[in-house]
Structures are given as C-alpha cells and as structure tokens.
Scaffold this motif. Structure first.
Motif, PDB file in Angstrom:
ATOM      1  N   GLU A   1       0.802  -1.219   0.000  1.00  0.00           N
ATOM      2  CA  GLU A   1       0.000   0.000   0.000  1.00  0.00           C
ATOM      3  C   GLU A   1       0.833   1.266   0.000  1.00  0.00           C
ATOM      4  O   GLU A   1       0.419   2.283  -0.560  1.00  0.00           O
ATOM      5  CB  GLU A   1      -0.924   0.004   1.225  1.00  0.00           C
ATOM      6  CG  GLU A   1      -1.993  -1.074   1.189  1.00  0.00           C
ATOM      7  CD  GLU A   1      -2.963  -0.951   2.344  1.00  0.00           C
ATOM      8  OE1 GLU A   1      -2.578  -0.357   3.376  1.00  0.00           O
ATOM      9  OE2 GLU A   1      -4.105  -1.418   2.212  1.00  0.00           O
TER      10      GLU A   1
ATOM     11  N   ASN B   1      -4.682  10.021   8.819  1.00  0.00           N
ATOM     12  CA  ASN B   1      -4.280   9.101   9.891  1.00  0.00           C
ATOM     13  C   ASN B   1      -5.315   7.994  10.118  1.00  0.00           C
ATOM     14  O   ASN B   1      -5.335   7.345  11.158  1.00  0.00           O
ATOM     15  CB  ASN B   1      -4.030   9.853  11.196  1.00  0.00           C
ATOM     16  CG  ASN B   1      -5.265  10.574  11.708  1.00  0.00           C
ATOM     17  OD1 ASN B   1      -6.309  10.536  11.070  1.00  0.00           O
ATOM     18  ND2 ASN B   1      -5.141  11.239  12.842  1.00  0.00           N
ATOM     19  N   THR B   2      -6.179   7.809   9.128  1.00  0.00           N
ATOM     20  CA  THR B   2      -7.196   6.759   9.193  1.00  0.00           C
ATOM     21  C   THR B   2      -7.117   5.913   7.926  1.00  0.00           C
ATOM     22  O   THR B   2      -6.324   6.194   7.019  1.00  0.00           O
ATOM     23  CB  THR B   2      -8.600   7.372   9.303  1.00  0.00           C
ATOM     24  OG1 THR B   2      -8.848   8.174   8.128  1.00  0.00           O
ATOM     25  CG2 THR B   2      -8.725   8.248  10.540  1.00  0.00           C
ATOM     26  N   ALA B   3      -7.950   4.895   7.874  1.00  0.00           N
ATOM     27  CA  ALA B   3      -8.049   4.097   6.656  1.00  0.00           C
ATOM     28  C   ALA B   3      -8.718   4.920   5.557  1.00  0.00           C
ATOM     29  O   ALA B   3      -9.531   5.803   5.826  1.00  0.00           O
ATOM     30  CB  ALA B   3      -8.842   2.823   6.928  1.00  0.00           C
TER      31      ALA B   3
ATOM     32  N   LEU C   1      -6.144   2.272   1.554  1.00  0.00           N
ATOM     33  CA  LEU C   1      -5.161   2.297   2.639  1.00  0.00           C
ATOM     34  C   LEU C   1      -5.815   1.745   3.899  1.00  0.00           C
ATOM     35  O   LEU C   1      -6.785   2.313   4.407  1.00  0.00           O
ATOM     36  CB  LEU C   1      -4.677   3.739   2.887  1.00  0.00           C
ATOM     37  CG  LEU C   1      -3.658   3.936   4.009  1.00  0.00           C
ATOM     38  CD1 LEU C   1      -2.301   3.347   3.600  1.00  0.00           C
ATOM     39  CD2 LEU C   1      -3.509   5.424   4.328  1.00  0.00           C
TER      40      LEU C   1
ATOM     41  N   ASN D   1      -4.198   1.124   6.999  1.00  0.00           N
ATOM     42  CA  ASN D   1      -3.666   1.961   8.090  1.00  0.00           C
ATOM     43  C   ASN D   1      -4.152   1.506   9.468  1.00  0.00           C
ATOM     44  O   ASN D   1      -4.735   2.287  10.241  1.00  0.00           O
ATOM     45  CB  ASN D   1      -4.053   3.431   7.858  1.00  0.00           C
ATOM     46  CG  ASN D   1      -3.152   4.389   8.638  1.00  0.00           C
ATOM     47  OD1 ASN D   1      -2.156   3.983   9.231  1.00  0.00           O
ATOM     48  ND2 ASN D   1      -3.512   5.656   8.650  1.00  0.00           N
TER      49      ASN D   1
ATOM     50  N   LYS E   1      -2.571   0.986  12.225  1.00  0.00           N
ATOM     51  CA  LYS E   1      -1.880   1.614  13.353  1.00  0.00           C
ATOM     52  C   LYS E   1      -2.148   3.117  13.458  1.00  0.00           C
ATOM     53  O   LYS E   1      -1.611   3.788  14.340  1.00  0.00           O
ATOM     54  CB  LYS E   1      -0.375   1.372  13.246  1.00  0.00           C
ATOM     55  CG  LYS E   1       0.023  -0.092  13.316  1.00  0.00           C
ATOM     56  CD  LYS E   1       1.527  -0.253  13.214  1.00  0.00           C
ATOM     57  CE  LYS E   1       1.934  -1.726  13.280  1.00  0.00           C
ATOM     58  NZ  LYS E   1       3.414  -1.881  13.159  1.00  0.00           N
TER      59      LYS E   1
ATOM     60  N   THR F   1      -1.170   5.437  11.401  1.00  0.00           N
ATOM     61  CA  THR F   1       0.031   6.176  10.996  1.00  0.00           C
ATOM     62  C   THR F   1      -0.358   7.481  10.312  1.00  0.00           C
ATOM     63  O   THR F   1      -1.332   7.532   9.555  1.00  0.00           O
ATOM     64  CB  THR F   1       0.880   5.317  10.040  1.00  0.00           C
ATOM     65  OG1 THR F   1       1.212   4.083  10.700  1.00  0.00           O
ATOM     66  CG2 THR F   1       2.154   6.046   9.637  1.00  0.00           C
TER      67      THR F   1
ATOM     68  N   TYR G   1       0.130  10.076   7.536  1.00  0.00           N
ATOM     69  CA  TYR G   1       0.697  10.232   6.195  1.00  0.00           C
ATOM     70  C   TYR G   1       0.378  11.627   5.681  1.00  0.00           C
ATOM     71  O   TYR G   1      -0.777  12.063   5.739  1.00  0.00           O
ATOM     72  CB  TYR G   1       0.109   9.198   5.237  1.00  0.00           C
ATOM     73  CG  TYR G   1       0.467   7.767   5.582  1.00  0.00           C
ATOM     74  CD1 TYR G   1       1.733   7.263   5.303  1.00  0.00           C
ATOM     75  CD2 TYR G   1      -0.465   6.933   6.191  1.00  0.00           C
ATOM     76  CE1 TYR G   1       2.061   5.951   5.617  1.00  0.00           C
ATOM     77  CE2 TYR G   1      -0.152   5.623   6.509  1.00  0.00           C
ATOM     78  CZ  TYR G   1       1.120   5.140   6.225  1.00  0.00           C
ATOM     79  OH  TYR G   1       1.441   3.843   6.543  1.00  0.00           O
TER      80      TYR G   1
END
Length: 301
Positions: A131, A235-237, A267, A269, A271, A273, A275
C-alpha cells in the motif's frame, strides 16, 4: 522504385549531415567530486570519462529530459543533502541512478529516484509494502540515501569510494581493496557497471553545469512550470483513493502523480500512521510561462 530511391537518398543525406555536425566534447585534465580531486590525465581515466560524457552529448531526448527534471527535483534534493551533511555533488548520483525519474524501476526491482532495493530501503527507515512504498517518496528516499552515503563514507573515508559503494555495496569495495591491493575504486578491476559508475556521475556533473558545451541550448519557455502544492494529513483508513481524490477536486491519476508512494487503491492503516498527502493548487495545473522558475541560470540561453 522511385519512392524507395528518394527515401534512400534522404536517409543518406540526413546521415551525412549528422556526421558532419558530430563533434566530441573537450576532456578536462581534472575534476572535483565532493571536494576530492580526480586526475583525468591517466589514459584509462581519460577514456572512461570521455565515454560517459559522449553518452550525455548524443542521447539527446534523454539528456534534455534530465535538464528539465533537474529543474524540478534539485530544489528538493539539495537542501536535504545539505541538512544531512552530504556533499551537494551527490545530487548527480540520483541523476545517473534514475534519470531523476521518481517512478523508475530497475530490472532488479530497485525503485525510485535513488533506486533502493526493498530490503535496503527498510533498513534505512522507509516503509515498503503493497500500500505504501516510500522509495517513491522523493524527500524521504533522499534522507535515506544520505544516511547510506554517510555510512559508506565512515567505512571508506572517501566520498568517491562511497559513491562506488552505492552501486557495488561497501562489502564488495572493501573486499576488492584487499584483493587488488589498491584503495581507490578508480584503480580496481570491477564489473562494467561499477567501473563506469563514478565516471557517469562526473559526466552528469559536467553536463548539468554547462549543457551548452554539449550542444544543448534551451530556453526558459521549454521548461515545466512550477506547480504549488498544499499538504493534508491522513491518519485513518481510506477505502478508495479515487473517491478521496474526487473530494479534493482532483483525479486519482493526479493524486498518484503528486504522491507516487501511494501504491494501492486503498489504505488500511491499522496503526493510525500519519501520512502527509500533497495536493496540487488547482490553478497551477495548466501551463503558465509566468510560473516557470529556473533553478540554475546556466541551463538556459
């Protein structure tokens, strides 16, 4: 038959004109790379350097693209090199690694503007998966390249050897130093790619410092204009990047152009994270000669 004869005559004429205009660039007696003097008077050093500068001189479309891409990417690469204590000349290593194409992929699956293998990229802190592949992230990959080069310099105490190690690996350079009883990569018998490597960097430096000496005469209007970007954090899917891009007023293709490190259509995601996504300023998406900025005045007439 008449058409064939006319075609052959035209072909011979064009070939004759090309041969008549073909010239060889001068060969300097010395060059400097990262502050290190390189003596080009020795027969093999002279011939190896000349081979590479001839390639820049006569691979016209590729060389012109390199100048245009340098105008785009050198302003990004140079301050990162400086901040990380790596000599500015290493921007020319990126030139010969990828032709400054951030989407470049080698037959060995090295990727990005600095041509990292996936394992090495992860070793130097880049995320590489289905991804997200930060080898295609120009800024982050440049930081990783800086760390690799500094590590190589600590081992070899020479920036030119560090450059050769970027291609061959530090282990190979150190092994050949012992086996061949020489210190400099220039003096080693190596595979062709590594043997040519530093000379290609030197040729890229000379070419991009003065392309007119190689017969390249560009005007400002032929360069690509600057497209400003803004940044937003995710910071999410993201279930579907195409739908996400549409909410920002751009296409999925445009999203990927400015963020080539996004490798999938979604994505996960897990954790959370953070981006940072670049978004183009919409008014800059269409060519405007007033927005062309030339990074180095020597690239234009």
């Amino acid at each position: 038959m008449k058409n064939i004869l006319v075609g052959l005559l035209l072909c011979f004429t064009l070939t004759a004109v090309a041969q008549q205009n073909a010239v060889a660039p001068t060969i300097p007696q010395e060059m400097y790379f990262a502050g290190e003097r390189i003596d080009l008077r020795r027969y093999d050093m002279r011939e190896r350097f000349d081979r590479e500068q001839l390639a820049f001189m006569y691979m016209h479309s590729n060389s012109i693209q390199i100048i245009k891409r340098a105008n785009k990417y050198f302003p990004i690469i140079e301050p990162i090199l400086k901040k990380n204590g790596v000599p500015d000349d290493f921007k020319y290593l990126a030139v010969i690694e990828s032709n400054l194409n951030p989407l470049a992929v080698s037959p060995a699956r090295a990727a990005g503007i600095w041509q990292f293998m996936a394992s090495t990229a992860r070793e130097y802190g880049l995320e590489v998966n289905d991804e997200v592949d930060e080898r295609y992230h120009v800024e982050k990959a440049t930081v990783a390249a800086c760390q690799y080069l500094k590590d190589a310099y600590q081992k070899h105490k020479s920036w030119t050897n560090a450059a050769a190690a970027y291609n061959a690996g530090s282990g190979r350079i150190m092994s050949e130093q012992t086996k061949q009883q020489v210190q400099q990569a220039f003096d080693m018998l190596l595979v062709s790619e590594t043997s040519r490597y530093v000379f290609r960097i030197l040729a890229a430096k000379r070419f991009l410092e003065r392309p007119q000496d190689f017969g390249f005469h560009l005007t400002k209007e032929t360069f690509y204009h600057t497209i400003r970007t803004t940044e937003t954090v995710v910071n999410t899917a993201v279930a579907d990047w195409a739908s996400w891009a549409k909410t920002k007023g751009i296409t999925y293709a445009q999203l990927k152009y400015f963020n080539p490190w996004l490798r999938d259509r979604s994505l996960k995601n897990p954790k959370g994270t953070l981006y940072t996504i670049k978004l183009p300023v919409l008014e800059d998406l269409y060519y405007d000669p007033q927005k062309i900025h030339i990074h180095y005045a020597g690239w234009i007439e």
